[in-house]
Motif scaffolding. Structure first.
Motif, PDB file in Angstrom:
ATOM      1  N   ASN A  33      -9.191   3.567   5.452  1.00 49.44           N
ATOM      2  CA  ASN A  33      -7.977   2.941   4.945  1.00 49.44           C
ATOM      3  C   ASN A  33      -7.468   1.844   5.874  1.00 49.44           C
ATOM      4  O   ASN A  33      -6.933   0.824   5.412  1.00 49.44           O
ATOM      5  CB  ASN A  33      -6.902   3.998   4.711  1.00 49.44           C
ATOM      6  CG  ASN A  33      -7.218   4.887   3.519  1.00 49.44           C
ATOM      7  OD1 ASN A  33      -7.738   4.429   2.512  1.00 49.44           O
ATOM      8  ND2 ASN A  33      -6.937   6.181   3.647  1.00 49.44           N
ATOM      9  N   TYR A  90       0.839  -1.194   0.000  1.00 54.87           N
ATOM     10  CA  TYR A  90       0.000   0.000   0.000  1.00 54.87           C
ATOM     11  C   TYR A  90       0.879   1.251   0.000  1.00 54.87           C
ATOM     12  O   TYR A  90       1.945   1.277   0.609  1.00 54.87           O
ATOM     13  CB  TYR A  90      -0.904   0.023   1.234  1.00 54.87           C
ATOM     14  CG  TYR A  90      -1.911  -1.095   1.256  1.00 54.87           C
ATOM     15  CD1 TYR A  90      -3.122  -0.979   0.583  1.00 54.87           C
ATOM     16  CD2 TYR A  90      -1.645  -2.276   1.941  1.00 54.87           C
ATOM     17  CE1 TYR A  90      -4.045  -2.022   0.585  1.00 54.87           C
ATOM     18  CE2 TYR A  90      -2.554  -3.318   1.953  1.00 54.87           C
ATOM     19  CZ  TYR A  90      -3.754  -3.170   1.273  1.00 54.87           C
ATOM     20  OH  TYR A  90      -4.665  -4.198   1.274  1.00 54.87           O
ATOM     21  N   THR A 136       6.425   4.356   2.708  1.00 55.45           N
ATOM     22  CA  THR A 136       6.385   5.790   2.930  1.00 55.45           C
ATOM     23  C   THR A 136       7.765   6.377   2.694  1.00 55.45           C
ATOM     24  O   THR A 136       8.775   5.707   2.909  1.00 55.45           O
ATOM     25  CB  THR A 136       5.924   6.103   4.371  1.00 55.45           C
ATOM     26  OG1 THR A 136       5.921   7.512   4.587  1.00 55.45           O
ATOM     27  CG2 THR A 136       6.831   5.456   5.392  1.00 55.45           C
ATOM     28  N   PHE A 150       3.119  -1.173   4.022  1.00 61.45           N
ATOM     29  CA  PHE A 150       2.769   0.216   3.723  1.00 61.45           C
ATOM     30  C   PHE A 150       4.071   0.969   3.538  1.00 61.45           C
ATOM     31  O   PHE A 150       4.905   1.027   4.442  1.00 61.45           O
ATOM     32  CB  PHE A 150       1.961   0.828   4.866  1.00 61.45           C
ATOM     33  CG  PHE A 150       1.465   2.225   4.572  1.00 61.45           C
ATOM     34  CD1 PHE A 150       0.233   2.423   3.968  1.00 61.45           C
ATOM     35  CD2 PHE A 150       2.228   3.324   4.906  1.00 61.45           C
ATOM     36  CE1 PHE A 150      -0.223   3.714   3.692  1.00 61.45           C
ATOM     37  CE2 PHE A 150       1.795   4.614   4.637  1.00 61.45           C
ATOM     38  CZ  PHE A 150       0.563   4.811   4.021  1.00 61.45           C
ATOM     39  N   VAL A 157      -6.777  -2.171   4.829  1.00 60.96           N
ATOM     40  CA  VAL A 157      -5.574  -2.963   5.091  1.00 60.96           C
ATOM     41  C   VAL A 157      -5.914  -4.184   5.939  1.00 60.96           C
ATOM     42  O   VAL A 157      -5.395  -5.283   5.708  1.00 60.96           O
ATOM     43  CB  VAL A 157      -4.512  -2.092   5.786  1.00 60.96           C
ATOM     44  CG1 VAL A 157      -3.286  -2.922   6.147  1.00 60.96           C
ATOM     45  CG2 VAL A 157      -4.097  -0.926   4.882  1.00 60.96           C
ATOM     46  N   SER A 185       0.350   5.724   0.111  1.00 56.91           N
ATOM     47  CA  SER A 185      -0.623   6.810   0.280  1.00 56.91           C
ATOM     48  C   SER A 185      -0.545   7.790  -0.880  1.00 56.91           C
ATOM     49  O   SER A 185       0.513   8.011  -1.473  1.00 56.91           O
ATOM     50  CB  SER A 185      -0.364   7.550   1.598  1.00 56.91           C
ATOM     51  OG  SER A 185       0.876   8.233   1.552  1.00 56.91           O
ATOM     52  N   PHE A 210       2.152   6.725   7.960  1.00 54.90           N
ATOM     53  CA  PHE A 210       2.105   5.388   8.549  1.00 54.90           C
ATOM     54  C   PHE A 210       1.796   5.438  10.042  1.00 54.90           C
ATOM     55  O   PHE A 210       1.092   4.569  10.570  1.00 54.90           O
ATOM     56  CB  PHE A 210       3.430   4.653   8.320  1.00 54.90           C
ATOM     57  CG  PHE A 210       3.462   3.289   8.965  1.00 54.90           C
ATOM     58  CD1 PHE A 210       2.658   2.259   8.493  1.00 54.90           C
ATOM     59  CD2 PHE A 210       4.286   3.039  10.049  1.00 54.90           C
ATOM     60  CE1 PHE A 210       2.676   1.007   9.088  1.00 54.90           C
ATOM     61  CE2 PHE A 210       4.317   1.796  10.654  1.00 54.90           C
ATOM     62  CZ  PHE A 210       3.502   0.767  10.171  1.00 54.90           C
TER      63      PHE A 210
END
Length: 240
Positions: free
Chosen positions: A82, A36, A100, A98, A86, A38, A110
């Motif tokens: 969100n 994932y 970042t 995730f 997940v 963002s 996160f």
């Protein structure tokens, strides 16, 4: 029998240069089936995804939209939506990551997502992979120690302007001022008032195309800076 849940990996992929990603982060990404990243709710751009795209193989990548707002109710709704998405994957027993930029627990999306997931499912297993921060990459770029000996430093957000700058400089030797792009003129005025204009360097898009280092920060007055802009401000010592 209770179904085993998957592990959530929070992975810092570094400040922008695709080579500034750790071997551990790469290994986890190569073996995690769901990844994932963002994005703003207004577009689908993800710098973190661009950084790791060449390292991904068969993993499924899904972008999670987060609104760029300070309205608590709107933000909470996004975190919860969100987090549930997940959790849909984790509760099937599959692992998820995730990604970042920078470090996942330093001014990162996160951190908020993790808290919300833990609120829903406290027993979810989480492993966080630290990443190189933008300010450490910037210090390397300008060949300047962040701190030496008994010196201290503070990392401060400039998203709301120079509000915390004067207070921070009263208690530390070096300031890393992130997110200077929106209130650069206000920040310049504050630094001038404190006699620190010549003690600051502005770095934009560190490690990315369009990278710039501005030592004469007076030249930034009235300018429009990239989103990824920061300042290193030292009360003593020198830049190399």
């Amino acid at each position: 029998m209770t179904r085993k849940t998957g592990t959530l990996y929070g992975i810092g992929v570094g400040p922008g240069d695709p080579e500034l990603i750790t071997l551990k982060a790469l290994r986890i990404l190569e073996q995690t089936p769901h990844i994932y990243a963002s994005t703003s709710s207004k577009n689908t751009y993800s710098l973190a995804l661009n950084i790791v795209r060449s390292h991904l193989h068969e993993a499924k990548v899904e972008q999670l939209p987060f609104p760029m707002t300070r309205e608590p109710e709107v933000l909470q709704e996004a975190w919860e939506k969100n987090a549930r998405r997940v959790l849909e994957v984790l509760t099937t027993g599959s692992d998820a990551a995730f990604i970042t930029i920078g470090d996942p627990l330093t001014f990162s999306t996160f951190g908020y997502l993790l808290k919300t997931i833990k609120d829903f499912e406290p027993t979810i297993r989480v492993i966080t992979i630290p990443g190189i921060t933008s300010y450490h990459a910037a210090a390397a770029l300008i060949h300047t120690p962040v701190s030496e000996g008994e010196e201290s430093f503070l990392v401060v957000s400039g998203a709301l302007g120079a509000a915390k700058l004067r207070e921070a400089l009263s208690v530390t030797d070096t300031i890393i001022l992130l997110k200077t792009y929106r209130h650069i003129d206000e920040i310049l005025v504050s630094l001038e008032e404190m006699g620190l204009t010549d003690r600051a360097v502005c770095i934009s898009r560190c490690g990315l195309e369009g990278e710039t280092v501005v030592q004469d920060i007076r030249s930034l007055k009235g300018q429009s800076l990239p989103y990824l802009s920061m300042m290193v401000i030292k009360k003593k010592g020198k830049y190399f």
